[in-house]
Design a protein around this motif. Structure first.
Motif, short mmCIF file in Angstrom:
data_model
loop_
_atom_site.label_atom_id
_atom_site.label_comp_id
_atom_site.label_asym_id
_atom_site.label_seq_id
_atom_site.Cartn_x
_atom_site.Cartn_y
_atom_site.Cartn_z
N UNK A 1 -15.73 -12.98 -5.51
CA UNK A 1 -15.94 -13.39 -6.89
C UNK A 1 -14.70 -13.21 -7.73
N UNK A 2 -14.61 -13.96 -8.82
CA UNK A 2 -13.51 -13.82 -9.76
C UNK A 2 -12.17 -14.22 -9.17
N UNK A 3 -11.12 -13.59 -9.68
CA UNK A 3 -9.75 -13.90 -9.26
C UNK A 3 -9.09 -12.65 -8.71
N UNK A 4 -8.40 -12.80 -7.61
CA UNK A 4 -7.58 -11.73 -7.05
C UNK A 4 -6.15 -12.24 -6.93
N UNK A 5 -5.21 -11.51 -7.52
CA UNK A 5 -3.81 -11.92 -7.53
C UNK A 5 -2.97 -10.87 -6.80
N UNK A 6 -2.27 -11.29 -5.76
CA UNK A 6 -1.34 -10.42 -5.05
C UNK A 6 0.08 -10.73 -5.53
N UNK A 7 0.75 -9.71 -6.07
CA UNK A 7 2.14 -9.91 -6.48
C UNK A 7 3.05 -9.98 -5.27
N UNK A 8 2.72 -9.20 -4.25
CA UNK A 8 3.50 -9.20 -3.02
C UNK A 8 2.54 -9.45 -1.86
N UNK A 9 2.66 -10.57 -1.14
CA UNK A 9 1.75 -10.86 -0.03
C UNK A 9 1.71 -9.75 1.02
N UNK A 10 2.79 -8.97 1.12
CA UNK A 10 2.82 -7.89 2.10
C UNK A 10 1.74 -6.85 1.84
N UNK A 11 1.23 -6.79 0.61
CA UNK A 11 0.23 -5.79 0.25
C UNK A 11 -1.13 -6.05 0.89
N UNK A 12 -1.32 -7.22 1.47
CA UNK A 12 -2.59 -7.51 2.15
C UNK A 12 -2.77 -6.62 3.36
N UNK A 13 -1.66 -6.27 4.01
CA UNK A 13 -1.74 -5.45 5.21
C UNK A 13 -2.00 -6.29 6.45
N UNK A 14 -2.27 -5.61 7.55
CA UNK A 14 -2.51 -6.29 8.83
C UNK A 14 -4.01 -6.44 9.02
N UNK A 15 -4.49 -7.65 8.96
CA UNK A 15 -5.91 -7.90 9.11
C UNK A 15 -6.24 -9.31 8.70
N UNK A 16 -7.43 -9.50 8.16
CA UNK A 16 -7.91 -10.82 7.76
C UNK A 16 -8.29 -10.80 6.29
N UNK A 17 -7.91 -11.84 5.57
CA UNK A 17 -8.32 -12.02 4.18
C UNK A 17 -9.21 -13.25 4.11
N UNK A 18 -10.46 -13.05 3.69
CA UNK A 18 -11.42 -14.14 3.60
C UNK A 18 -11.73 -14.44 2.14
#
Length: 222
Positions: A183-200
Motif C-alpha cells: 500500500x501507499x508509496x515506498x521510495x528508496x534513495x539508494x537501491x542497495x538498501x533493499x538488500x539481498x532478497x526479493x521485493x514484491x
C-alpha cells in the motif's frame, strides 16, 4: 550435529504468530554453524508512553509508566510530548514502536532491534541502524511519513502497509531481506538498501530517488 567447544556468538529475537523465538547461534572450531531455536510464547506486549522530559530513550522519567520499554514492550509516541527528538544511548530491543502524532526523530549509533513500526499520525524519522529477524511490519497511515535513515541488517521479511509514505534513505543493507509493498508509496534513495532478497510490489507505488544498483529480484503483482 553436535557442537564441540562452541562459542556463543549471537542472540537474536524472532517474532511470529504472537511468540518470541530466541535463536542461539553457535560456531564450531571447524567453522560450521548451528542454530538452535527455543520458543517462548508471550501473549501481549506492554505499552509505554513517551512523555519526553528529556531526550534520552532509556531514562525512566521520560515514560509515563516510569520505565523504558524492553523486548516485550511497545514504545508509544504522541503529539503532546514536549521533546520529540529522542536519542537511543545504547543498543535497544523493543517489540514495536507506535507514532501517533507529532514530528519525531530517533537518533543513535547502536542497533535498534524491533519487529514493527507504526505511524498513525505525524512523521517519524529513524536514524539508528535497524536490525530485524523474522518479520518486520511497517504500517504507515495515509497522510503520514516514516523515514528509515540508518543501515539495515538482519534476516527478515518486511511488509509495508497503509497509504502513507515510507522513505528508505539508508545507504546500504547487509540484510537478507524480502520486501512486500502492499500500500501507499515506498521510495528508496539508494537501491542497495533493499538488500539481498526479493521485493514484491502489490497495490503500491515503488520509487527510486537516487542512483545505484541492487541484486534483489523485483516482482510486480498484477
Amino acid at each position: 550435529g553436535e557442537v564441540n567447544r562452541a562459542a556463543f556468538l549471537k542472540l537474536a529475537l524472532v517474532q511470529a504468530s504472537g511468540a518470541l523465538h530466541y535463536a542461539f547461534q553457535f560456531k564450531e572450531d571447524e567453522g560450521d554453524t548451528l542454530v538452535q531455536l527455543v520458543t517462548y510464547t508471550i501473549n501481549d506486549v506492554t505499552p509505554a508512553t513517551w512523555q519526553g522530559e528529556t531526550g534520552v530513550f532509556e531514562t525512566p522519567g521520560n515514560w509515563k509508566e516510569g520505565t523504558a520499554p524492553g523486548v516485550t514492550g511497545q514504545a508509544v509516541f504522541t503529539s503532546d510530548a514536549p521533546v520529540q527528538d529522542v536519542t537511543l544511548a545504547q543498543q535497544t530491543t523493543v517489540d514495536s514502536l507506535v507514532f501517533a502524532g507529532g514530528a519525531y526523530t530517533l537518533r543513535g549509533d547502536d542497533l535498534l532491534k524491533t519487529f514493527g513500526i507504526q505511524v498513525s499520525g505525524g512523521t517519524a524519522e529513524m536514524l539508528p541502524p535497524l536490525f530485524a529477524v523474522g518479520s518486520l511490519a511497517l504500517q504507515v497511515a495515509a497522510g503520514t511519513e516514516l523515514t528509515l535513515g540508518g543501515a539495515i541488517d538482519g534476516n527478515f521479511a518486511a511488509e509495508k502497509t497503509g497509504k502513507g509514505l515510507l522513505s528508505v534513505a539508508s545507504e546500504e543493507s547487509t540484510a537478507k531481506s524480502d520486501w512486500t509493498l502492499s500500500g501507499g508509496t515506498t521510495a528508496f534513495e539508494h537501491p542497495e538498501a533493499i538488500g539481498a532478497g526479493t521485493l514484491t510490489v502489490g497495490h503500491a507505488t515503488l520509487r527510486f530517488t537516487g542512483e545505484g544498483e541492487t541484486d534483489a529480484e523485483i516482482k510486480v503483482d498484477s
